[in-house]
Design a protein around this motif. Structure first.
Motif: not given
Length: 344
Positions: A194, A197-198
């Motif tokens: 995550r 992905q940021k």
């Protein structure tokens, strides 16, 4: 500065003896240096404080099962070894117990079938021994079979199968540490995904954590303390990630004190991280001018420790002690298996 400047009262029941049920469900204390505010969150909330132009630096060293229990061949006496530093080939610097039973030329067997044994070559510094191991097969494979994970002395239990997993980061790769880079223990593979992905970048460095991380500061004046040297490595790819982030104005966020010591040791006076291998005894305490690191993710450290001094160098000693006192009041869990703080 005086060693007592870094003291605080810690109830023994707040020293974590086991990891949290899930890595990223540990608590996270957010410290904002700009306005002095404090927030109480959980580690999975760290995403709220990361930006796409940030770079996290993670130490990918892997803890080896460095505790060995053996039999002295001449007498049958039971002895314990703790590997603390690889010197070359099959030669290691080792702590031994009881030291009075092991002298130059003594041999110790660690397996019934003779696949792993050692000879004491000479005395080392601080009561250690320089030891040559003899083994059949791969040495690290044998350690996995007969060795134990060396938990810190403040975890008052024997290591078990859970520790083989939980006293390692999920991204550990290169064997060599005798203690975990504990700030990284809170990350899960899902959380790392995550973060990527940021848009936040991740750079990996390697510093093999030695037993010196547990050794107390014995000098009244902290400036007189000498650190033990540890080996580190940064490859070209990861050095470039750090340097490009810095050049673009992004934050360099160190995951733990070992990552901090690695990049600060590898950086030029201009703050450019140099790829390569090295040995560092850098001692960071208040007054140090950071060349690379902007922010820090770290666990809560022992009173009067060099780790607490490093954290105090990034912010403010008085405020860090106040924050620790609030963490005690809020019953945060301390030390290796404890909770974390993020100094932004």
């Amino acid at each position: 500065m005086h060693i007592t400047d870094f003291n605080y009262d810690l109830p023994v029941e707040l020293i974590a003896q086991h990891p949290a049920d899930k890595r990223d469900k540990s608590r996270l204390l957010i410290v904002d240096r700009k306005n002095g505010s404090i927030e109480h969150r959980h580690f999975y909330d760290i995403l709220d404080y990361l930006n796409p132009d940030d770079c996290l630096i993670m130490n990918n060293s892997k803890v080896i099962p460095a505790r060995l229990f053996g039999i002295k061949e001449k007498t049958g006496a039971r002895v314990e070894f703790l590997l603390i530093k690889h010197i070359k080939d099959n030669i290691w610097e080792t702590m031994v117990r009881p030291g009075k039973r092991l002298h130059k030329g003594d041999r110790v067997s660690f397996t019934v079938d003779g696949t792993l044994s050692a000879e004491i070559l000479e005395n080392g510094e601080g009561g250690t021994r320089i030891v040559s191991f003899q083994h059949d097969g791969n040495f690290l494979d044998l350690l996995d079979r007969v060795g134990k994970i060396p938990l810190p002395p403040y975890i008052e239990r024997e290591s078990d199968d859970e520790d083989k997993i939980r006293y390692q980061t999920v991204y550990c790769k290169k064997e060599g540490s005798v203690a975990a880079p504990t700030a990284g223990l809170h990350f899960t593979n899902e959380l790392i995904e995550r973060i990527k992905q940021k848009g936040t970048k991740i750079a990996y460095v390697t510093l093999h954590v030695g037993i010196g991380t547990f050794r107390p500061v014995k000098c009244d004046k902290i400036e007189d303390h000498k650190m033990h040297f540890e080996e580190y490595e940064i490859d070209e790819k990861n050095a470039d990630i750090i340097n490009q982030t810095k050049k673009a104005g992004g934050r360099i966020i160190s995951v733990g004190t070992t990552s901090t010591r690695t990049v600060e040791s590898a950086a030029s006076h201009e703050g450019i991280v140099q790829a390569g291998r090295g040995s560092t005894g850098i001692f960071i305490y208040p007054g140090y001018k950071f060349k690379v690191i902007d922010s820090l993710i770290t666990n809560f450290h022992l009173p009067k420790s060099t780790l607490l001094m490093l954290v105090s160098a990034l912010y403010n000693r008085e405020k860090i002690i106040q924050i620790y006192e609030e963490a005690v009041e809020k019953k945060y869990r301390f030390f290796s298996y404890g909770d974390a703080m993020f100094i932004i």
